[in-house]
Write a protein that holds these residues in place. Structure first.
Motif, mmCIF file in Angstrom:
data_model
loop_
_atom_site.group_PDB
_atom_site.id
_atom_site.type_symbol
_atom_site.label_atom_id
_atom_site.label_comp_id
_atom_site.label_asym_id
_atom_site.label_seq_id
_atom_site.Cartn_x
_atom_site.Cartn_y
_atom_site.Cartn_z
ATOM 1 N N GLU A 127 -4.219 -5.027 -9.446
ATOM 2 C CA GLU A 127 -3.190 -5.592 -10.257
ATOM 3 C C GLU A 127 -2.664 -7.057 -10.785
ATOM 4 N N HIS A 128 -1.956 -6.695 -8.930
ATOM 5 C CA HIS A 128 -1.112 -7.691 -8.719
ATOM 6 C C HIS A 128 -1.213 -8.377 -7.920
ATOM 7 N N PHE A 129 -2.579 -8.613 -7.867
ATOM 8 C CA PHE A 129 -2.991 -10.076 -7.086
ATOM 9 C C PHE A 129 -2.663 -11.061 -7.332
ATOM 10 N N PRO A 130 -2.644 -11.407 -8.166
ATOM 11 C CA PRO A 130 -2.569 -13.017 -8.908
ATOM 12 C C PRO A 130 -0.658 -12.839 -9.054
ATOM 13 N N GLU A 131 -0.341 -12.693 -8.453
ATOM 14 C CA GLU A 131 0.894 -12.113 -8.875
ATOM 15 C C GLU A 131 2.111 -12.836 -7.360
ATOM 16 N N LEU A 132 1.076 -12.098 -6.322
ATOM 17 C CA LEU A 132 0.699 -12.687 -4.344
ATOM 18 C C LEU A 132 0.905 -14.119 -4.892
ATOM 19 N N VAL A 133 -0.768 -14.468 -5.222
ATOM 20 C CA VAL A 133 -0.738 -15.834 -5.113
ATOM 21 C C VAL A 133 0.388 -16.466 -5.335
ATOM 22 N N ARG A 134 0.259 -16.594 -6.671
ATOM 23 C CA ARG A 134 1.677 -17.497 -7.359
ATOM 24 C C ARG A 134 3.191 -17.534 -6.274
ATOM 25 N N ASN A 135 3.090 -16.458 -6.133
ATOM 26 C CA ASN A 135 4.488 -16.579 -4.614
ATOM 27 C C ASN A 135 4.312 -17.089 -3.745
ATOM 28 N N VAL A 136 2.781 -16.954 -3.407
ATOM 29 C CA VAL A 136 2.948 -18.125 -1.791
ATOM 30 C C VAL A 136 2.476 -18.656 -2.593
ATOM 31 N N LEU A 137 2.350 -19.723 -3.013
ATOM 32 C CA LEU A 137 1.354 -21.150 -4.037
ATOM 33 C C LEU A 137 2.796 -20.689 -3.292
ATOM 34 N N TYR A 138 3.930 -20.960 -4.135
ATOM 35 C CA TYR A 138 5.775 -20.876 -4.771
ATOM 36 C C TYR A 138 6.165 -21.350 -3.042
ATOM 37 N N SER A 155 -17.616 -7.846 -5.168
ATOM 38 C CA SER A 155 -15.588 -7.992 -5.506
ATOM 39 C C SER A 155 -15.741 -8.261 -7.186
ATOM 40 N N ALA A 156 -16.515 -9.178 -7.618
ATOM 41 C CA ALA A 156 -16.881 -9.796 -9.270
ATOM 42 C C ALA A 156 -17.510 -8.835 -9.872
ATOM 43 N N LEU A 157 -17.937 -8.225 -9.724
ATOM 44 C CA LEU A 157 -19.155 -6.717 -10.131
ATOM 45 C C LEU A 157 -18.183 -5.813 -10.440
ATOM 46 N N GLY A 158 -17.169 -5.491 -10.195
ATOM 47 C CA GLY A 158 -16.422 -3.936 -10.615
ATOM 48 C C GLY A 158 -16.442 -3.388 -12.164
ATOM 49 N N ASP A 159 -15.316 -4.055 -13.005
ATOM 50 C CA ASP A 159 -14.931 -3.948 -13.889
ATOM 51 C C ASP A 159 -15.269 -5.233 -14.713
ATOM 52 N N ALA A 160 -15.896 -5.510 -15.076
ATOM 53 C CA ALA A 160 -16.121 -7.198 -15.475
ATOM 54 C C ALA A 160 -15.029 -7.549 -16.695
ATOM 55 N N ASP A 161 -14.389 -6.653 -17.135
ATOM 56 C CA ASP A 161 -13.369 -7.152 -17.654
ATOM 57 C C ASP A 161 -11.954 -7.626 -16.638
ATOM 58 N N ARG A 162 -11.980 -6.653 -15.806
ATOM 59 C CA ARG A 162 -10.450 -6.786 -15.655
ATOM 60 C C ARG A 162 -10.934 -7.890 -14.785
ATOM 61 N N THR A 163 -12.247 -7.497 -13.550
ATOM 62 C CA THR A 163 -12.195 -9.026 -13.150
ATOM 63 C C THR A 163 -11.910 -10.362 -13.813
ATOM 64 N N ILE A 164 -12.795 -10.419 -14.940
ATOM 65 C CA ILE A 164 -12.361 -12.015 -16.079
ATOM 66 C C ILE A 164 -10.927 -12.015 -16.426
ATOM 67 N N GLU A 165 -10.259 -11.285 -16.195
ATOM 68 C CA GLU A 165 -9.495 -11.630 -16.442
ATOM 69 C C GLU A 165 -7.943 -11.733 -15.214
#
Ligand code: C2E
Ligand code: MG
Ligand code: MG
Ligand code: MG
Length: 286
Positions: A127-138, A155-165
């Protein structure tokens, strides 16, 4: 070579370890220690533009610099890292190191050179992966569009809605996302249409066959056409011969990567290549 062993990986693994009188438990202890002592190290394989063959990026590829056994490729330890639940720690370490390194290229040289980082399904699904990326970038100061995250089709197949979000959140940060090893998974080409990704990386297994008398050439040509019509960048990896290079350039891929150009290089060698302005260096690293 180790990463060609495929399905027999574990047998190969055991044989090697017996020779070194290492048990699997010993390996597990060593892997934990390796993470603490930063024995993992990134090599960088340069990626080239079509036509002019200038370096436009590099893929970070992890190696284990083992104190006794030398430099080991991921095929020898990745499964065990996953099994031990250490993959997220490793992914984070790789992401931080790669972003710091790419920031250095950015500061020292004007050249537009991005870094591609492999992300395991386990990390991507968090769930928090995008936040991790943001923190590392920053923390690194790297310009976001210089980072390209490589995720595998599964990885892109699991839960389609979640993946897209998740992909939308990553895109909102300005980072790029590539689908790695494309063509080997189960996602259909129509599924691709729904995924907000930037780049498609054609799997190396196709590269061997595009020149032969197999259906692969037609499949790959169709993949390239579709990807381009969706506005995606296409990367061919695993280019080993000049005939393969000619085929992919003729079919309009945007970026090229493979032993023909260069092996994965130690950090300092890649720095040198960047400093020299990213001229083609067919023999680099061999
Ligand atoms: P990948 O992401 O598809 O990486 C490309 C692999 O193909 C690399 O193997 C690279 O050395 C190899 N390669 C590149 N050009 C050629 C060529 O012309 N011929 C041949 N025969 N091979 C070529 P490597 O470094 O052993 O990595 C294997 C896989 O391990 C990667 O496949 C990726 O799935 C995984 N991996 C590597 N580094 C990381 C990492 O830092 N984090 C994660 N999560 N996975 C990683
Ligand atoms: Mg990759
Ligand atoms: Mg790949
Ligand atoms: Mg792969």
């Amino acid at each position: 070579r180790a990463h060609d062993v495929g399905g027999n990986r574990f047998q190969f693994f055991s044989a090697e370890m017996n020779a070194l009188a290492l048990t699997r438990l010993g390996l597990q202890a060593e892997l934990r220690r390796a993470l603490q002592h930063e024995e993992f190290e990134l090599f960088y394989q340069p990626i080239f533009t079509r036509g002019a063959h200038r370096v436009c990026g590099a893929e970070a590829l992890v190696r284990w610099r083992h104190p006794k056994r030398g430099v080991l490729p991921p095929a020898l330890f990745m499964d065990e890292i996953e099994h031990l639940g250490l993959i997220e720690d490793l992914d984070r370490y790789v992401l931080e190191s790669a972003c710091r390194e790419a920031r250095l290229w950015e500061q020292r040289h004007d050249a537009e050179i991005g870094v591609a980082v492999n992300i395991s399904a386990r990390s991507f699904e968090r769930e928090h992966f995008p936040e991790l990326v943001r923190n590392v970038l920053y923390a690194s100061g790297l310009t976001p569009h210089r980072l390209e995250l490589e995720i595998v089709e599964s990885s892109a197949l699991g839960d389609a809605d979640r993946t897209i979000e998740c992909l939308h959140r990553l895109r909102a940060l300005g980072v790029r996302v590539a689908l790695d090893d494309f063509g080997t998974g189960y996602s259909s080409l129509s599924h691709l249409r729904q995924l907000p990704v930037d780049t498609l990386k054609i799997d190396r297994s196709f590269v061997d066959n595009v020149l032969g008398d197999t259906p692969d050439a037609a499949i790959v040509a169709a993949m390239i056409t579709l990807a381009r019509s969706l506005g995606l960048d296409v990367v061919a990896e695993g280019i080993e011969t000049s005939s393969q290079l000619a085929w992919f350039e003729h079919h309009g891929v945007d970026r090229l990567q493979g032993f023909l150009f260069s092996q994965p290089l130690e950090r300092d060698m890649l720095r040198q290549l960047v400093a020299e302005g990213g001229q083609p260096s067919r023999a680099a690293g061999s």
